[in-house]
Design a protein around this motif. Structure first.
Motif, PDB file in Angstrom:
ATOM      1  N   PRO A 119      -5.980 -12.724  17.964  1.00 29.63           N
ATOM      2  CA  PRO A 119      -6.823 -13.080  19.114  1.00 29.63           C
ATOM      3  C   PRO A 119      -6.698 -12.085  20.258  1.00 29.63           C
ATOM      4  CG  PRO A 119      -4.966 -14.604  18.898  1.00 29.63           C
ATOM      5  CD  PRO A 119      -4.937 -13.741  17.694  1.00 29.63           C
ATOM      6  N   LEU A 120      -5.573 -11.375  20.314  1.00 32.13           N
ATOM      7  CA  LEU A 120      -5.367 -10.431  21.418  1.00 32.13           C
ATOM      8  C   LEU A 120      -6.315  -9.243  21.334  1.00 32.13           C
ATOM      9  CD1 LEU A 120      -1.467 -10.316  21.730  1.00 32.13           C
ATOM     10  CD2 LEU A 120      -3.079 -11.450  23.222  1.00 32.13           C
ATOM     11  N   THR A 121      -6.702  -8.859  20.115  1.00 29.28           N
ATOM     12  CA  THR A 121      -7.537  -7.664  19.973  1.00 29.28           C
ATOM     13  C   THR A 121      -8.932  -7.982  19.427  1.00 29.28           C
ATOM     14  OG1 THR A 121      -6.632  -7.231  17.786  1.00 29.28           O
ATOM     15  CG2 THR A 121      -5.544  -6.166  19.650  1.00 29.28           C
ATOM     16  N   ALA A 122      -9.222  -9.281  19.271  1.00 26.85           N
ATOM     17  CA  ALA A 122     -10.539  -9.661  18.743  1.00 26.85           C
ATOM     18  C   ALA A 122     -11.624  -9.168  19.686  1.00 26.85           C
ATOM     19  CB  ALA A 122     -10.609 -11.176  18.598  1.00 26.85           C
ATOM     20  N   GLY A 123     -12.724  -8.684  19.100  1.00 31.25           N
ATOM     21  CA  GLY A 123     -13.843  -8.262  19.921  1.00 31.25           C
ATOM     22  C   GLY A 123     -13.797  -6.809  20.344  1.00 31.25           C
ATOM     23  N   PHE A 124     -12.671  -6.155  20.157  1.00 31.90           N
ATOM     24  CA  PHE A 124     -12.575  -4.742  20.517  1.00 31.90           C
ATOM     25  C   PHE A 124     -12.964  -3.883  19.331  1.00 31.90           C
ATOM     26  CE2 PHE A 124     -10.789  -4.551  24.680  1.00 31.90           C
ATOM     27  CZ  PHE A 124     -10.070  -5.715  24.839  1.00 31.90           C
ATOM     28  N   ARG A 125     -13.503  -2.750  19.667  1.00 32.89           N
ATOM     29  CA  ARG A 125     -13.708  -1.723  18.659  1.00 32.89           C
ATOM     30  C   ARG A 125     -12.379  -0.997  18.475  1.00 32.89           C
ATOM     31  NH1 ARG A 125     -19.211   1.531  19.267  1.00 32.89           N
ATOM     32  NH2 ARG A 125     -20.008   0.562  17.396  1.00 32.89           N
ATOM     33  N   ARG A 126     -11.963  -0.819  17.207  1.00 29.24           N
ATOM     34  CA  ARG A 126     -10.675  -0.165  16.931  1.00 29.24           C
ATOM     35  C   ARG A 126     -10.940   1.229  16.379  1.00 29.24           C
ATOM     36  NH1 ARG A 126      -6.696  -4.460  15.755  1.00 29.24           N
ATOM     37  NH2 ARG A 126      -5.670  -3.171  14.197  1.00 29.24           N
ATOM     38  N   LEU A 127     -10.282   2.203  16.952  1.00 32.82           N
ATOM     39  CA  LEU A 127     -10.400   3.580  16.489  1.00 32.82           C
ATOM     40  C   LEU A 127      -9.019   4.080  16.095  1.00 32.82           C
ATOM     41  CD1 LEU A 127     -12.433   4.941  19.530  1.00 32.82           C
ATOM     42  CD2 LEU A 127     -13.383   4.159  17.377  1.00 32.82           C
ATOM     43  N   GLY A 128      -8.992   4.878  15.054  1.00 33.03           N
ATOM     44  CA  GLY A 128      -7.713   5.487  14.689  1.00 33.03           C
ATOM     45  C   GLY A 128      -7.435   6.666  15.592  1.00 33.03           C
ATOM     46  N   GLY A 129      -6.240   6.731  16.160  1.00 29.39           N
ATOM     47  CA  GLY A 129      -5.907   7.825  17.064  1.00 29.39           C
ATOM     48  C   GLY A 129      -4.946   8.817  16.465  1.00 29.39           C
ATOM     49  N   GLY A 130      -4.692   8.703  15.182  1.00 28.99           N
ATOM     50  CA  GLY A 130      -3.796   9.672  14.555  1.00 28.99           C
ATOM     51  C   GLY A 130      -2.538   9.022  14.039  1.00 28.99           C
ATOM     52  N   GLN A 131      -1.883   9.754  13.143  1.00 29.47           N
ATOM     53  CA  GLN A 131      -0.640   9.269  12.558  1.00 29.47           C
ATOM     54  C   GLN A 131       0.360  10.397  12.491  1.00 29.47           C
ATOM     55  OE1 GLN A 131      -0.984   7.549   8.667  1.00 29.47           O
ATOM     56  NE2 GLN A 131      -1.904   5.659   9.421  1.00 29.47           N
ATOM     57  N   ARG A 132       1.629  10.013  12.534  1.00 27.58           N
ATOM     58  CA  ARG A 132       2.688  10.973  12.287  1.00 27.58           C
ATOM     59  C   ARG A 132       3.636  10.335  11.280  1.00 27.58           C
ATOM     60  NH1 ARG A 132       7.617  11.474  14.426  1.00 27.58           N
ATOM     61  NH2 ARG A 132       8.654  13.414  13.837  1.00 27.58           N
ATOM     62  N   LEU A 133       3.864  11.046  10.188  1.00 24.65           N
ATOM     63  CA  LEU A 133       4.720  10.535   9.113  1.00 24.65           C
ATOM     64  C   LEU A 133       6.052  11.265   9.120  1.00 24.65           C
ATOM     65  CD1 LEU A 133       2.089  10.626   6.213  1.00 24.65           C
ATOM     66  CD2 LEU A 133       2.762   8.638   7.550  1.00 24.65           C
ATOM     67  N   GLU A 134       7.118  10.478   8.975  1.00 25.69           N
ATOM     68  CA  GLU A 134       8.431  11.062   8.726  1.00 25.69           C
ATOM     69  C   GLU A 134       8.782  10.657   7.305  1.00 25.69           C
ATOM     70  OE1 GLU A 134      10.852  10.155  12.233  1.00 25.69           O
ATOM     71  OE2 GLU A 134      12.550  10.634  10.919  1.00 25.69           O
ATOM     72  N   LEU A 135       8.839  11.633   6.399  1.00 25.69           N
ATOM     73  CA  LEU A 135       9.055  11.327   4.988  1.00 25.69           C
ATOM     74  C   LEU A 135      10.543  11.476   4.720  1.00 25.69           C
ATOM     75  CD1 LEU A 135       5.963  13.311   4.735  1.00 25.69           C
ATOM     76  CD2 LEU A 135       6.026  11.193   3.458  1.00 25.69           C
ATOM     77  N   VAL A 136      11.246  10.349   4.767  1.00 28.74           N
ATOM     78  CA  VAL A 136      12.707  10.349   4.712  1.00 28.74           C
ATOM     79  C   VAL A 136      13.189  10.630   3.298  1.00 28.74           C
ATOM     80  CG1 VAL A 136      14.737   8.908   5.102  1.00 28.74           C
ATOM     81  CG2 VAL A 136      12.781   8.751   6.654  1.00 28.74           C
ATOM     82  N   SER A 137      12.508  10.035   2.340  1.00 24.94           N
ATOM     83  CA  SER A 137      12.927  10.165   0.938  1.00 24.94           C
ATOM     84  C   SER A 137      11.711   9.862   0.073  1.00 24.94           C
ATOM     85  CB  SER A 137      14.053   9.159   0.678  1.00 24.94           C
ATOM     86  OG  SER A 137      14.671   9.400  -0.536  1.00 24.94           O
ATOM     87  N   PRO A 138      11.576  10.515  -1.083  1.00 25.84           N
ATOM     88  CA  PRO A 138      10.339  10.330  -1.861  1.00 25.84           C
ATOM     89  C   PRO A 138      10.129   8.894  -2.332  1.00 25.84           C
ATOM     90  CG  PRO A 138      11.570  12.257  -2.645  1.00 25.84           C
ATOM     91  CD  PRO A 138      12.461  11.538  -1.689  1.00 25.84           C
ATOM     92  N   VAL A 139       8.871   8.483  -2.266  1.00 24.88           N
ATOM     93  CA  VAL A 139       8.438   7.243  -2.913  1.00 24.88           C
ATOM     94  C   VAL A 139       7.953   7.626  -4.302  1.00 24.88           C
ATOM     95  CG1 VAL A 139       6.690   5.426  -2.894  1.00 24.88           C
ATOM     96  CG2 VAL A 139       7.787   6.136  -0.754  1.00 24.88           C
ATOM     97  N   VAL A 140       8.415   6.912  -5.319  1.00 20.93           N
ATOM     98  CA  VAL A 140       8.015   7.262  -6.690  1.00 20.93           C
ATOM     99  C   VAL A 140       7.440   6.047  -7.391  1.00 20.93           C
ATOM    100  CG1 VAL A 140       9.675   9.148  -6.929  1.00 20.93           C
ATOM    101  CG2 VAL A 140      10.311   6.824  -7.629  1.00 20.93           C
TER     102      VAL A 140
END
Lengths: 141, 171
Positions: free
Chosen positions: B99-120
């Motif tokens: 309910p806090l964000t209902a009605g808003f348009r959501r845009l992605g502003g970017g991501q930063r990944l820290e790849l600590v260990s491989p996912v397999v």
């Protein structure tokens, strides 16, 4: 795919650039594998309602292209330890995307051989679509 | 909200409410990363790297199985089987019923990944998602609200695999 040696890398070295031209099919399949039903990625009429000329390339598909460029250059023994990107401008289907990058920093820390890269994606008009970065961990030599 | 300008008084009110969510980690079991899902993702984005398709090749380069491509985990928009089509928004996106964000348009502003260990392939992933920051800034067409999340992806042994810092923009 030839791997590059850490000792040969210098700041300012270019990363071999790549080109992509995402088709409507690729964009559709990407939505499918990421379980994303947003109509803006498969329905042109809906994209136009939202003010775009055609279906949009997903933000994460842009990111996947840049990650591929980096891992193709670095080779299978290098680990990407950091990867980031920001979408600056949209791209629609069937637009040529130019992927570029260059080495920003080369250093060793705590026995780890690290390379930081700046990454870019542009369209053919030279507009910046995506700005990104990656840090690579090279194997001990 | 929607097509209207977000006035500063409204954005301040929304930020104040959202600030109460800061630091509250939400834990969700996402499910297994299968070899098929890795290969389909790799195939779809145009990967030709045998790391994602050939287990023996992957093992010869230090992985215990096929590794997930760098951006795969945080690319998956929805890990659940559903929802029912009738419960999707008209634009096809999932309504997170917040309910806090209902009605808003959501845009992605970017991501930063820290790849600590491989996912397999075979890893079973749990996500711990925490809002770390919320603030508003004036934009060209009304205020923008920035939400910063830290999403930690853990494997079946609760070992940290990936940290994704994600910026969402509401307007």
């Amino acid at each position: 795919m030839a791997a590059i040696s850490f000792s040969a890398i210098r700041p300012g070295d270019p990363i071999p650039s790549q080109m992509r031209r995402p088709t409507a099919l690729q964009i559709f399949r990407f939505s499918a594998v990421t379980w994303n039903a947003h109509r803006i990625h498969f329905e042109k009429e809906y994209a136009q309602l939202e003010g775009y000329p055609d279906i949009l390339v997903q933000a994460h598909l842009h990111a996947a292209f840049l990650a591929q460029m980096v891992t193709d250059w670095a080779g299978p023994d290098v680990r990407v330890v950091e990867f980031g990107w920001t979408n600056r401008r949209y791209a629609v289907a069937e637009v040529t995307l130019l992927l570029k990058g260059k080495v920003a920093r080369v250093w060793q820390h705590a026995g780890r051989s690290l390379v930081a890269c700046d990454l870019y994606e542009e369209n053919e008009a030279g507009d910046l679509l995506v700005q990104g970065s990656a840090t690579l961990l090279f194997p001990p030599s | 909200m929607g097509g209207d300008r977000l006035q500063h008084a409204e954005s301040s009110r929304v930020v104040a409410r959202l600030e109460q969510e800061i630091g509250q980690g939400k834990r969700t079991i996402l499910g297994e990363i299968s070899a098929q899902s890795i290969q389909r993702f790799a195939m779809t984005v145009g990967e030709t790297n045998p790391l994602y398709f050939d287990v023996e090749y992957a093992r010869s380069h230090g992985y215990t199985d096929l590794p997930a491509p760098v951006t795969m985990l945080s690319s998956i928009v929805n890990w659940q089987p559903g929802p029912l089509e009738a419960h999707l928004r008209p634009d096809g996106t999932v309504d997170n019923n917040d309910p806090l964000t209902a009605g808003f348009r959501r845009l992605g502003g970017g991501q930063r990944l820290e790849l600590v260990s491989p996912v397999v392939a075979g890893d079973r992933i749990t996500l711990v998602s925490t809002m770390t920051q919320v603030y508003s800034k004036p934009g060209a067409d009304g205020d923008l609200i920035f939400l910063i999340y830290e999403n930690r992806y853990l494997n079946q042994s609760d070992d940290l695999r990936v940290i994704c810092t994600q910026t969402l923009i509401l307007r």
